[in-house]
Motif scaffolding. Structure first.
Motif, PDB file in Angstrom:
ATOM      1  N   LYS A  23       0.831  -1.205   0.000  1.00  7.97           N
ATOM      2  CA  LYS A  23       0.000   0.000   0.000  1.00  7.97           C
ATOM      3  C   LYS A  23       0.868   1.259   0.000  1.00  7.97           C
ATOM      4  N   GLU A  24       1.909   1.190   0.814  1.00  7.15           N
ATOM      5  CA  GLU A  24       2.807   2.331   0.926  1.00  7.15           C
ATOM      6  C   GLU A  24       3.586   2.543  -0.382  1.00  7.15           C
ATOM      7  N   ILE A  25       4.037   1.447  -0.957  1.00  7.67           N
ATOM      8  CA  ILE A  25       4.794   1.547  -2.213  1.00  7.67           C
ATOM      9  C   ILE A  25       3.928   2.126  -3.325  1.00  7.67           C
ATOM     10  N   LEU A  26       2.648   1.730  -3.309  1.00  5.26           N
ATOM     11  CA  LEU A  26       1.742   2.171  -4.377  1.00  5.26           C
ATOM     12  C   LEU A  26       1.509   3.682  -4.394  1.00  5.26           C
ATOM     13  N   LYS A  27       1.897   4.335  -3.318  1.00  2.00           N
ATOM     14  CA  LYS A  27       1.786   5.796  -3.320  1.00  2.00           C
ATOM     15  C   LYS A  27       2.732   6.401  -4.355  1.00  2.00           C
ATOM     16  N   LYS A  28       3.747   5.634  -4.698  1.00  2.00           N
ATOM     17  CA  LYS A  28       4.774   6.161  -5.580  1.00  2.00           C
ATOM     18  C   LYS A  28       5.017   5.292  -6.812  1.00  2.00           C
ATOM     19  N   TYR A  29       5.008   3.991  -6.594  1.00  2.00           N
ATOM     20  CA  TYR A  29       5.367   3.090  -7.693  1.00  2.00           C
ATOM     21  C   TYR A  29       4.338   2.004  -7.912  1.00  2.00           C
TER      22      TYR A  29
ATOM     23  N   GLU B 125      -5.714 -12.665   1.130  1.00  2.00           N
ATOM     24  CA  GLU B 125      -5.862 -11.216   1.308  1.00  2.00           C
ATOM     25  C   GLU B 125      -5.070 -10.413   0.275  1.00  2.00           C
ATOM     26  N   VAL B 126      -3.848 -10.870   0.042  1.00  2.00           N
ATOM     27  CA  VAL B 126      -3.000 -10.131  -0.884  1.00  2.00           C
ATOM     28  C   VAL B 126      -3.571 -10.204  -2.302  1.00  2.00           C
ATOM     29  N   TYR B 127      -4.069 -11.380  -2.632  1.00  2.00           N
ATOM     30  CA  TYR B 127      -4.661 -11.569  -3.953  1.00  2.00           C
ATOM     31  C   TYR B 127      -5.833 -10.599  -4.147  1.00  2.00           C
ATOM     32  N   ASN B 128      -6.694 -10.555  -3.160  1.00  2.00           N
ATOM     33  CA  ASN B 128      -7.850  -9.667  -3.242  1.00  2.00           C
ATOM     34  C   ASN B 128      -7.451  -8.199  -3.284  1.00  2.00           C
ATOM     35  N   PHE B 129      -6.427  -7.890  -2.507  1.00  2.00           N
ATOM     36  CA  PHE B 129      -5.953  -6.509  -2.491  1.00  2.00           C
ATOM     37  C   PHE B 129      -5.437  -6.103  -3.869  1.00  2.00           C
TER      38      PHE B 129
ATOM     39  N   LEU C 286      -6.222  -7.373  -6.732  1.00  2.00           N
ATOM     40  CA  LEU C 286      -7.347  -7.237  -7.668  1.00  2.00           C
ATOM     41  C   LEU C 286      -8.016  -5.882  -7.505  1.00  2.00           C
ATOM     42  N   LYS C 287      -8.201  -5.515  -6.252  1.00  2.00           N
ATOM     43  CA  LYS C 287      -8.857  -4.245  -5.958  1.00  2.00           C
ATOM     44  C   LYS C 287      -8.057  -3.070  -6.515  1.00  2.00           C
ATOM     45  N   GLU C 288      -6.756  -3.203  -6.463  1.00  2.00           N
ATOM     46  CA  GLU C 288      -5.875  -2.134  -6.957  1.00  2.00           C
ATOM     47  C   GLU C 288      -5.600  -2.266  -8.454  1.00  2.00           C
ATOM     48  N   LYS C 289      -6.250  -3.244  -9.055  1.00  2.00           N
ATOM     49  CA  LYS C 289      -6.069  -3.504 -10.488  1.00  2.00           C
ATOM     50  C   LYS C 289      -4.615  -3.780 -10.858  1.00  2.00           C
ATOM     51  N   LEU C 290      -3.953  -4.522 -10.016  1.00  2.00           N
ATOM     52  CA  LEU C 290      -2.573  -4.917 -10.298  1.00  2.00           C
ATOM     53  C   LEU C 290      -2.584  -6.327 -10.856  1.00  2.00           C
TER      54      LEU C 290
END
Length: 320
Positions: free
Chosen positions: A21-27, A50-54, A56-60
RNA sequence: CGCGGGGUGGUGGAGUAGGACCACGCGGGUCUCAUAAGCCCGAGACGCCGGUGCAAAUCCGGCCCCCGCAA
């Protein structure tokens, strides 16, 4: 605008999510890799990852790692420059590491070389450490053994529980990664070897570790409760209507001895008493107020409610 | 089909066929200089569906939900 960094993120725990989540603020990573959902818990139901769902939610883009051989093909497609592990839970074989030109980094929630292994956060709390932190290393074939790229320490207040510390360190790890990663990729950071002579190791936490002994100090109780909840939980045993029952304990407080009457002061270790309508127990060096508890097979409740149904005279300690 | 426990008034519990009980909370009253105290009175419940019985919270079958362990 988020910058796409040519790396693969490996993670499968809540710690991973905080970091990511923190990394996604930048990269943005090229790919997120997580472990397959396993059949676990009551009824062996498939537990969603959980990570898988996360992801997906972030469209990664996200994949579940099954076979390393299949994963090699994936690497050839994605062509990552490097990898990043944060709470992955699986050792990466040497031949896979070698497929990443800039290697694989690992964000470990401790100040390496202290607390290598699977339970650094819990052990830090259990040992009553004054400091904790995160270390970013370049991994080699041994667990948490590679040279250090970056490290960041924090001071602990002494009241952190597992979930809180996991969150703090996860965010810190992601933040630190963002700070140093471009320098690392440009070759501006020289990894420093860990001082292996100072290494300490943590083991996997199991259920027995959560047992609270009435002959232990209050300090031990309180550390265990902070470190080992929600998993695997901390508990004592009581005899209730002739049966031995597990009693989980979630929240305690030390009672000021000045508030304890003469009669209560004479209690033996392991005896229960009532304090302000809550359940309390005498242990080795303290009178302990039990605030939240859970009887085996029942719901979590506060000890006032517990005493409504199970008056003091209906149960006693079962010291193992 | 991993093992096991459980769903009873607002909350926590007791109750394995025939008046649903206890504690806390809640409402009213009363006592007290006063009280999260005491006393009196009161409201309020058997997860859902079906079956057996003269009679089911209780026995049988199905469903839903909660929880402990193990992995």
């Amino acid at each position: 605008m988020k910058k796409i960094l040519p790396f693969i993120f490996f993670g499968s725990t809540n710690f991973s999510i905080y970091v990511l989540k923190e990394i996604l603020k930048k990269y943005k990573p090229l790919l997120v890799v997580t472990l397959p959902a396993k059949r676990k818990e009551r009824g062996l139901k498939l537990k969603p990852n959980e990570v898988y769902n996360f992801a997906l939610k972030e469209k990664l883009p996200v994949i579940e790692l099954k076979e390393w051989e299949d994963f090699k093909k994936e690497i050839n497609l994605v062509k990552p420059l490097m990898g990043l592990i944060a709470g992955f839970g699986k050792i990466i074989p040497k031949e896979i590491i070698e497929l990443f030109p800039k290697g694989i980094l690992n964000i470990h929630p401790s100040l390496l070389p202290k607390y290598r292994g699977p339970s650094p956060i819990q052990q830090t709390i259990l040992n009553g450490e004054k400091y904790s932190g995160i270390t970013i290393i370049l991994i080699d074939e041994l667990v948490d053994h590679g040279p250090i790229i970056a490290q960041e320490a924090i001071e602990l207040k002494g009241n952190e529980d597992y979930l809180k510390l996991e969150e703090i360190l996860g965010k810190l790890g992601g933040f630190k990664f963002n700070q140093i990663i471009e320098d690392y990729l440009e070759g501006k950071i020289e990894p420093t070897k860990q001082d292996h002579s100072k290494a300490t190791y943590t083991k996997k936490i199991n259920f027995e570790d959560g047992y609270l002994n009435i002959n232990d100090d209050y300090e031990i109780w309180q550390r265990k409760i902070r470190a080992l909840n929600p998993e695997p939980g901390t508990y004592i045993y009581i005899n209730l209507k002739g049966e031995k029952k597990l009693l989980k304990i979630f929240k305690i407080e030390k009672i000021d001895e000045k508030l304890i009457d003469e009669k209560t002061k004479k209690l033996n270790i392991g005896e229960f008493f009532k304090f302000k309508n809550y359940l309390a127990i005498k242990i080795k060096d303290a009178f302990v107020l039990i605030l939240e508890l859970q009887l085996q097979d029942r719901k979590k409740m506060n000890s006032k409610e517990f005493l409504n149904g199970y008056p003091l005279e209906t149960f006693s300690i079962n010291p193992y």
